[in-house]
Design an enzyme around this catalytic site. Structure first.
Site, PDB file in Angstrom:
ATOM      1  N   ASP A   8      22.852  -1.699 -16.224  1.00  0.00           N
ATOM      2  CA  ASP A   8      22.660  -2.793 -15.276  1.00  0.00           C
ATOM      3  C   ASP A   8      21.564  -3.921 -16.086  1.00  0.00           C
ATOM      4  OD1 ASP A   8      22.073  -4.565 -13.314  1.00  0.00           O
ATOM      5  OD2 ASP A   8      21.496  -3.535 -11.752  1.00  0.00           O
ATOM      6  N   CYS A  37       0.984  -1.319   0.095  1.00  0.00           N
ATOM      7  CA  CYS A  37      -0.090   0.031   0.058  1.00  0.00           C
ATOM      8  C   CYS A  37       0.943   1.157  -0.075  1.00  0.00           C
ATOM      9  CB  CYS A  37      -0.856   0.087   1.203  1.00  0.00           C
ATOM     10  SG  CYS A  37      -1.922   1.363   1.476  1.00  0.00           S
ATOM     11  N   CYS A  44      -6.418  -2.285   0.134  1.00  0.00           N
ATOM     12  CA  CYS A  44      -5.634  -2.258   1.389  1.00  0.00           C
ATOM     13  C   CYS A  44      -6.381  -2.663   2.527  1.00  0.00           C
ATOM     14  CB  CYS A  44      -4.803  -1.017   1.739  1.00  0.00           C
ATOM     15  SG  CYS A  44      -3.746  -1.092   3.381  1.00  0.00           S
TER      16      CYS A  44
END
EC number: 6.3.5.13
Length: 463
Positions: free
Chosen positions: A356, A220, A242
């Site tokens: 990356d 949340c 939530c």
């Protein structure tokens, strides 16, 4: 001379020289000139971006997000142009400052006078706060936030906070359209003082069977408690709430089940809804929007289709875990229909891609090798990707053995031929040779790799 006169003179000089460079680049067939002219113009007149944006007649539209910007902006551009409006648009996908300036230069005369009703600009998610220092857009469209180039951007909550800090001071008349299926963007929209409208899916039959490995944000954004999902459509996008603080998916402004879709894949359903809702908020009728969707052609590298040596080729940009997972999902669906047994995966690690490449281990490549067929691998980091695919194949075989599945069935599932080619041109040639005449070769490249692939296939590069 006053400061404003000096600025206009420098603007005219910068535009004139940049246009000359554009003409030379194209005359010599060096590329599309989608970045370099903007860099030159900014060097000669650092204020070129705000000076040009201030001349837009109807307003500035900014489209931002991790995935889908180029496709969504092209669809919206198509809709706006159908209304007779003149649109300045960075259609090549060059979405850093230099690319934005270059797109605007196309619509200026030799002394820097801009002729455009709307400036429709897709903007890199990390650049949005900088662009908002130079303009007050009429509309902002936020598509999604996924992990992408962590070496440059950081996590999604960091980007969201930057967006909020940059958008909140804008006039309250600014219209903000956000993806309500993305908890991070949903929470952002609920904190803004502007008018906010949400798009998203309302089709439970499209739920994934499980939350993907590459999920980004299942906590949340208000209180940090794990979200409860009724279902997910891709990554962390879905129907959620939530249980601790009551934060939940907002009311959507459109019913997705009533909308057609551009191109293939669930992600393009989101792109369709995003462009459609913004067009509605601009006062455009649905019939016009639907007609644009039906006749839409893909942006370059985004489900773009080409014919090369008599064979069909489709390029599907795959630059982060979520994007590549959805691409694999779409290609596998096509393969089940008998049309996508050969794939070319190209992995680069240049600045536009992010240096990356560890994100490839968050991709569900098992699903790619599981589908069988032929996978050709190339790019700057060809062996990193080849290792990931080889490990996926071995891992899948191990899992099948542990589950005591039938041996013949196991062989069918993992019968994937992996071909490694360091040279990209050779990789493309090999992939085309491996593709049956009645099928389409699907190429899955990162961003710079996509530009290289297109350069080899079409004879043009981006400069």
């Amino acid at each position: 001379m006053t400061r404003s006169i000096i600025d206009r003179l420098r603007l005219g000089l910068s535009v004139g020289i940049a246009k000359t460079v554009t003409a030379l680049v194209r005359l010599l067939n060096l590329g599309a000139a989608s970045v370099l002219p903007g860099a030159i113009a900014r060097r000669l007149q650092p204020q070129v971006l705000p000076l040009l944006l201030a001349q837009v007649r109807q307003g500035v539209i900014l489209i931002v997000g991790t995935n889908g910007k180029t496709t969504t902006s092209l669809l919206l551009c198509t809709i706006l142009e159908s209304q007779g409006w003149r649109v300045a648009h960075n259609g090549t996908g060059a979405n850093l400052i230099n690319g934005l300036v270059t797109a605007l230069l196309v619509h200026t005369n030799g002394i820097g006078q801009l002729d455009a009703d709307y400036a429709l600009l897709e903007v890199d998610e990390n650049v949005l706060p900088l662009v908002l220092l130079d303009c007050q857009p009429k509309f902002i469209l936020g598509l999604n936030l996924f992990r992408d180039q962590l070496d440059r951007y950081g996590e999604v909550d960091t980007i969201s906070r930057r967006w909020q800090n940059a958008i909140a001071p804008l006039p309250q008349e600014t219209v903000v359209v956000l993806n309500g299926d993305d908890p991070t963007l949903s929470y952002l929209g609920q904190q803004l003082p502007q008018r906010v409208f949400f798009f998203g899916l309302s089709e439970p039959d499209l739920y994934l069977d499980e939350i993907p490995h590459a999920v980004d944000s299942i906590y949340c954004p208000s209180c940090g408690h794990p979200l409860d999902y009724e279902g997910v459509y891709l990554s962390h996008l879905g129907d959620y709430h939530c249980p601790q603080c009551g934060f939940s998916k907002p009311q959507l402004a459109v019913n997705s089940s009533q909308w057609p879709q551009i191109l293939i894949g669930i992600y393009n359903k989101y792109n369709t809804l995003a462009a459609g809702l913004l067009a509605i908020e601009m006062g455009i009728d649905r019939d016009t929007i639907y007609n644009s969707i039906k006749t839409f052609r893909a942006a370059f590298g985004r489900a773009e289709e080409l014919v090369v040596d008599g064979k069909q080729v489709r390029i599907l940009l795959s630059k982060n875990p979520v994007g590549m997972n959805e691409t694999i999902r779409a290609v596998n669906d096509l393969q089940k229909q008998g049309g996508a047994s050969t794939k070319l995966v190209v992995l680069n690690d240049r600045t536009p891609d992010g240096t990356d490449v560890s994100w490839i281990w968050d991709v569900d490549t098992e699903k790619l090798v599981n589908s069988g067929g032929t996978v050709v691998v190339s790019g700057d980091r060809v062996y990193d990707m080849a290792l990931r695919l080889e490990y996926s194949q071995n891992q899948d075989q191990s899992q099948d053995q542990n589950q005591d599945q039938n041996q013949d069935q196991n062989q069918d599932q993992t019968n994937c031929e992996l071909i490694i080619k360091e040279d990209l041109a050779e990789a493309i040639a090999t992939a085309l040779e491996q593709t049956p005449d009645h099928e389409t070769l699907h190429i899955l490249p990162t961003y710079s790799a996509m530009l290289e692939v297109r350069g080899l296939l079409t004879g043009r590069k981006i400069l």
